[in-house]
Scaffold this motif. Structure first.
Motif, PDB file in Angstrom:
ATOM      1  N   UNK A 108      50.070  37.488  19.629  1.00  0.00           N
ATOM      2  CA  UNK A 108      51.159  38.483  19.782  1.00  0.00           C
ATOM      3  C   UNK A 108      52.383  37.533  20.425  1.00  0.00           C
ATOM      4  N   UNK A 109      53.461  37.178  19.925  1.00  0.00           N
ATOM      5  CA  UNK A 109      54.391  36.622  20.356  1.00  0.00           C
ATOM      6  C   UNK A 109      55.759  37.823  20.696  1.00  0.00           C
ATOM      7  N   UNK A 110      56.235  37.472  22.178  1.00  0.00           N
ATOM      8  CA  UNK A 110      57.347  38.105  22.516  1.00  0.00           C
ATOM      9  C   UNK A 110      58.640  37.241  22.368  1.00  0.00           C
ATOM     10  N   UNK A 111      59.495  37.919  21.963  1.00  0.00           N
ATOM     11  CA  UNK A 111      60.957  37.240  21.727  1.00  0.00           C
ATOM     12  C   UNK A 111      62.100  38.033  21.233  1.00  0.00           C
ATOM     13  N   UNK A 112      63.159  37.311  20.620  1.00  0.00           N
ATOM     14  CA  UNK A 112      64.343  38.050  20.347  1.00  0.00           C
ATOM     15  C   UNK A 112      64.515  37.457  18.976  1.00  0.00           C
ATOM     16  N   UNK A 113      64.946  38.536  18.264  1.00  0.00           N
ATOM     17  CA  UNK A 113      65.465  38.080  16.891  1.00  0.00           C
ATOM     18  C   UNK A 113      67.068  37.908  16.750  1.00  0.00           C
ATOM     19  N   UNK A 114      67.590  36.652  16.418  1.00  0.00           N
ATOM     20  CA  UNK A 114      69.025  36.598  16.534  1.00  0.00           C
ATOM     21  C   UNK A 114      69.599  36.128  15.256  1.00  0.00           C
ATOM     22  N   UNK A 115      70.615  36.108  15.179  1.00  0.00           N
ATOM     23  CA  UNK A 115      71.505  35.324  13.940  1.00  0.00           C
ATOM     24  C   UNK A 115      72.560  34.506  14.484  1.00  0.00           C
ATOM     25  N   UNK A 116      72.534  33.215  14.405  1.00  0.00           N
ATOM     26  CA  UNK A 116      73.692  32.333  15.143  1.00  0.00           C
ATOM     27  C   UNK A 116      74.710  32.122  14.437  1.00  0.00           C
ATOM     28  N   UNK A 117      75.831  31.629  15.266  1.00  0.00           N
ATOM     29  CA  UNK A 117      76.937  31.331  14.504  1.00  0.00           C
ATOM     30  C   UNK A 117      77.194  29.863  14.014  1.00  0.00           C
ATOM     31  N   UNK A 118      78.250  29.448  13.873  1.00  0.00           N
ATOM     32  CA  UNK A 118      78.472  28.000  13.296  1.00  0.00           C
ATOM     33  C   UNK A 118      78.331  27.003  14.334  1.00  0.00           C
ATOM     34  N   UNK A 119      78.305  27.484  15.737  1.00  0.00           N
ATOM     35  CA  UNK A 119      78.067  26.629  16.959  1.00  0.00           C
ATOM     36  C   UNK A 119      76.677  26.778  17.346  1.00  0.00           C
ATOM     37  N   UNK A 120      75.834  27.592  16.988  1.00  0.00           N
ATOM     38  CA  UNK A 120      74.336  27.721  17.269  1.00  0.00           C
ATOM     39  C   UNK A 120      74.114  28.719  18.245  1.00  0.00           C
ATOM     40  N   UNK A 121      75.372  29.690  18.552  1.00  0.00           N
ATOM     41  CA  UNK A 121      75.152  30.604  19.469  1.00  0.00           C
ATOM     42  C   UNK A 121      74.836  31.984  18.705  1.00  0.00           C
ATOM     43  N   UNK A 122      73.894  32.820  19.630  1.00  0.00           N
ATOM     44  CA  UNK A 122      73.670  34.222  18.947  1.00  0.00           C
ATOM     45  C   UNK A 122      74.698  35.110  18.848  1.00  0.00           C
ATOM     46  N   UNK A 123      74.986  35.736  17.715  1.00  0.00           N
ATOM     47  CA  UNK A 123      75.857  36.661  17.438  1.00  0.00           C
ATOM     48  C   UNK A 123      75.520  37.898  16.989  1.00  0.00           C
ATOM     49  N   UNK A 124      75.587  38.925  17.891  1.00  0.00           N
ATOM     50  CA  UNK A 124      75.045  40.250  17.823  1.00  0.00           C
ATOM     51  C   UNK A 124      75.736  40.946  16.728  1.00  0.00           C
ATOM     52  N   UNK A 125      76.880  40.725  16.167  1.00  0.00           N
ATOM     53  CA  UNK A 125      77.754  41.595  15.520  1.00  0.00           C
ATOM     54  C   UNK A 125      77.126  40.839  13.916  1.00  0.00           C
ATOM     55  N   UNK A 126      76.830  39.563  13.714  1.00  0.00           N
ATOM     56  CA  UNK A 126      76.328  38.914  12.572  1.00  0.00           C
ATOM     57  C   UNK A 126      75.047  39.578  12.240  1.00  0.00           C
ATOM     58  N   UNK A 127      74.247  39.759  13.401  1.00  0.00           N
ATOM     59  CA  UNK A 127      72.832  40.347  13.105  1.00  0.00           C
ATOM     60  C   UNK A 127      72.953  41.609  12.570  1.00  0.00           C
TER      61      UNK A 127
END
Length: 355
Positions: A108-127
């Motif tokens: 069982x892994x605990x973590x966060x699902x994200x979508x990254x922008x062009x600079x490798x930063x998580x972007x909630x809107x894109x997710x």
């Protein structure tokens, strides 16, 4: 974007730990020394603080801006659960496929699902967009998971171990692994400097974790979150109709929770595109209310009140002296299945905390 500093690997020379999938346990042998795999684990939650703790007893991680998930792997079967316990396995096919390739029988892994922008930063809107927005049924094929904890490993419940031991096994499991499940790196150093670096890189903030703490469900202060820019969830109680604004929405009216009541905390008029505004307008017009769900004494005109059912994620800089959001920007709607916690006021608005 400069890469975040990396900690010294816990397993500098060791080979990754691997195991073969175990067969179903024989019920005639109830005393096998394995722990039953929990169907669900309530997540450990971080306590919001204005500044990070410092000292050798703490380690630090990036605060990922996405959806909290738990990946359950059991003999090739994968379930991906949201913070609220909803099964979203089908909505994260890339993460599901990666879990099947981890090379361990159960975990069982605990973590966060994200979508990254062009600079490798998580972007909630894109997710949100990749999932089709609130209530959408699309799959986020471009989402990845940053795993930051391991709760169950190869037949054993390891929540009682200290964090450093759990991360030892997590790092060994993900060492050399390529796929949509990645290790959330632990950062060593001064928490204040790490926090400053995170803000300089445009990240949401950091999480500080007490190294010797076991994994405890709930919010006990063993995990601390510090944000560069405030971002919280508020309930939408109406909108200001405009003939010239996108989608006819001049601004959304927002409220926080205080006890059993909703308290008006201001509005947000930026952050949504024309497409987003049109989608919002359609949803809002299906939940119109004749009576306002909050006490409102402002001077705005053309207000349309709605039932308090939509939860918006709002980024803001600060609170005004009269308890309103300052420099607010709309990020997206939270999913009910994500168990989003609406901002709760425990006194003056500026002293509010997450529920």
């Amino acid at each position: 974007m400069a890469k975040s500093p990396r900690s010294k690997p816990l397993l500098a020379e060791d080979k990754p730990l691997r195991s073969r999938a175990r067969k179903p346990r024989d019920p005639a042998q109830p005393n096998l020394p394995f722990d039953p795999m929990p169907a669900r684990v309530e997540p450990c939650l971080a306590l919001l603080k204005p500044r990070p703790p410092v000292g050798p007893d703490w380690l630090y991680e990036i605060k990922w801006d996405g959806y909290r998930i738990a990946v359950h792997l059991n003999n090739g079967n994968v379930r991906i659960l949201t913070r609220g316990g909803h099964d979203w396995t089908q909505r994260f096919p890339g993460i599901e496929d990666a879990a099947k390739r981890l090379g361990v029988g159960s975990a069982i892994l605990d973590g966060e699902a994200v979508v990254l922008d062009e600079e490798g930063r998580p972007d909630f809107g894109r997710l949100q967009n990749s999932l089709g927005g609130r209530g959408g049924k699309l799959t986020a094929g471009n989402a990845i998971m940053y795993a930051f904890d391991l709760l169950y490993f190869d037949g054993y419940d390891i929540r009682g171990m200290e964090l450093t031991s759990r991360r030892y096994f997590l790092q060994s499991l993900l060492k050399g692994f390529e796929g949509e499940i990645r290790l959330s790196e632990a950062l060593d150093g001064d928490g204040r400097e790490i926090f400053t670096a995170a803000c300089d890189h445009g990240l949401e903030g950091i999480i500080a974790k007490y190294k010797d703490a076991p994994y405890r469900s709930g919010r006990f202060g063993e995990w601390i979150k510090v944000k560069c820019i405030q971002s919280d969830s508020f309930i939408v109680v109406g909108y200001e109709h405009s003939m010239v604004a996108r989608g006819g929405i001049g601004s959304l009216l927002l409220a926080a929770r205080k006890g059993g009541d909703w308290v008006y905390v201001g509005s947000v008029g930026t952050g949504f595109s024309e497409k987003t505004a049109e989608q919002l307008r359609k949803m809002l017009d299906t939940i119109k209310s004749k009576k306002p769900p909050v006490v409102y004494s402002g001077r705005r005109k053309n207000l349309v009140w709605v039932q308090p059912t939509l939860i918006a994620e709002i980024e803001y800089r600060a609170w005004t002296h009269d308890g309103k959001l300052r420099h607010a920007s709309y990020k997206g709607l939270r999913e009910v299945q994500d168990n989003a916690a609406v901002y709760e006021l425990d006194g003056p608005a500026s002293n509010g905390s997450l529920a």
